[in-house]
Design an enzyme around this catalytic site. Sequence first.
Site, PDB file in Angstrom:
ATOM      1  N   HIS A  20      -2.075 -12.369   6.736  1.00 15.96           N
ATOM      2  CA  HIS A  20      -0.917 -10.716   7.606  1.00 15.96           C
ATOM      3  C   HIS A  20      -2.130 -10.323   9.086  1.00 15.96           C
ATOM      4  O   HIS A  20      -3.375 -10.820   8.901  1.00 15.96           O
ATOM      5  CB  HIS A  20      -0.772 -10.095   6.505  1.00 15.96           C
ATOM      6  CG  HIS A  20      -1.785  -9.447   5.852  1.00 15.96           C
ATOM      7  ND1 HIS A  20      -2.232  -9.346   4.627  1.00 15.96           N
ATOM      8  CD2 HIS A  20      -3.048  -8.878   5.877  1.00 15.96           C
ATOM      9  CE1 HIS A  20      -3.536  -9.021   4.420  1.00 15.96           C
ATOM     10  NE2 HIS A  20      -3.330  -8.601   4.859  1.00 15.96           N
TER      11      HIS A  20
HETATM   12  C1  T46 Z   1      -6.260  -7.088   4.410  1.00 21.68           C
HETATM   13  C2  T46 Z   1      -6.904  -8.409   3.050  1.00 21.68           C
HETATM   14  C3  T46 Z   1      -8.914  -8.200   3.967  1.00 21.68           C
HETATM   15  C4  T46 Z   1      -2.275  -2.537  -3.272  1.00 21.68           C
HETATM   16  O1  T46 Z   1      -1.023  -2.230  -4.133  1.00 21.68           O
HETATM   17  N1  T46 Z   1      -3.214  -1.444  -2.650  1.00 21.68           N
HETATM   18  C5  T46 Z   1      -3.777  -1.910  -1.994  1.00 21.68           C
HETATM   19  O2  T46 Z   1      -4.567  -1.181  -1.455  1.00 21.68           O
HETATM   20  C6  T46 Z   1      -3.938  -3.320  -1.638  1.00 21.68           C
HETATM   21  C7  T46 Z   1      -4.975  -3.912  -0.512  1.00 21.68           C
HETATM   22  C8  T46 Z   1      -2.565  -4.265  -1.799  1.00 21.68           C
HETATM   23  N2  T46 Z   1      -1.884  -4.002  -2.712  1.00 21.68           N
HETATM   24  C9  T46 Z   1      -1.308  -4.483  -3.230  1.00 21.68           C
HETATM   25  C10 T46 Z   1      -0.191  -5.351  -2.835  1.00 21.68           C
HETATM   26  C11 T46 Z   1       0.278  -6.419  -3.663  1.00 21.68           C
HETATM   27  O3  T46 Z   1       1.038  -6.634  -4.089  1.00 21.68           O
HETATM   28  O4  T46 Z   1      -2.278  -6.042  -3.850  1.00 21.68           O
HETATM   29  C12 T46 Z   1      -1.057  -6.818  -4.143  1.00 21.68           C
HETATM   30  C13 T46 Z   1      -1.822  -8.112  -3.219  1.00 21.68           C
HETATM   31  O5  T46 Z   1      -2.519  -7.354  -1.785  1.00 21.68           O
HETATM   32  P1  T46 Z   1      -2.283  -8.813  -0.203  1.00 21.68           P
HETATM   33  O6  T46 Z   1      -0.915  -9.533  -0.999  1.00 21.68           O
HETATM   34  O7  T46 Z   1      -2.156  -7.734   0.779  1.00 21.68           O
HETATM   35  O8  T46 Z   1      -4.317  -9.768  -0.923  1.00 21.68           O
HETATM   36  P2  T46 Z   1      -4.700 -10.092  -0.070  1.00 21.68           P
HETATM   37  O9  T46 Z   1      -6.101 -10.295  -0.594  1.00 21.68           O
HETATM   38  O10 T46 Z   1      -3.844 -10.980   1.333  1.00 21.68           O
HETATM   39  O11 T46 Z   1      -5.300  -8.998   1.526  1.00 21.68           O
HETATM   40  C14 T46 Z   1      -6.400  -8.318   1.204  1.00 21.68           C
HETATM   41  C15 T46 Z   1      -5.230  -7.182   2.107  1.00 21.68           C
HETATM   42  O12 T46 Z   1      -4.068  -6.303   1.297  1.00 21.68           O
HETATM   43  C16 T46 Z   1      -5.643  -6.565   3.284  1.00 21.68           C
HETATM   44  O13 T46 Z   1      -5.071  -5.291   3.970  1.00 21.68           O
HETATM   45  O14 T46 Z   1      -7.102  -7.004   5.179  1.00 21.68           O
HETATM   46  O15 T46 Z   1      -7.619  -7.975   2.023  1.00 21.68           O
END
Ligand code: T46
Length: 135
Positions: free
Chosen positions: A50
Amino acid sequence: MYNCSMFKFLSINSNYGNLTPIEEVFDVPFDIKRIYYITNVPHGVSRGFHAHRRLHQVLICINGSVKIKLKNPKEESEVILNDSSDGLYIGPYVWREMYDFSEGAILLVLASDYYNENDYIRNIDFYMNEAATRY
Ligand code: T46
């Protein structure tokens, strides 16, 4: 690469271990509103895929190592984070993918704003389209 850079934080090393202080504004170019960390990523699993529209972040691998692929409509690069005094700054409109997490890797992230799903672009085609005019 545009909107990305590496920071080197101070590491205060002594016979009783290492300490790395990070202060908002002085060490990272934004006010830190949120911190999160990623742990226990199974072998072979990739994350990210993303970009953010407004968010600024600094990624620090405080244990182990992880690779980060960065993309925009014109460039692509790979960064390896394997030193807890290194920070990868990623600004708005940069596509990121995190992969090759080592056993025990801990990825700490400092973010300029609270969590907001509307700030994410999670489809690469939408991202390329939306970012095209910025590069
Ligand atoms: C990024 C990379 C480096 C939350 O509820 N609160 C939060 O602060 C975050 C970061 C995520 N979430 C929830 C959203 C999703 O349901 O946690 C779940 C996993 O998040 P995501 O799939 O976006 O995780 P990554 O590892 O793909 O990405 C994360 C960050 O979301 C993003 O901002 O830049 O780490």
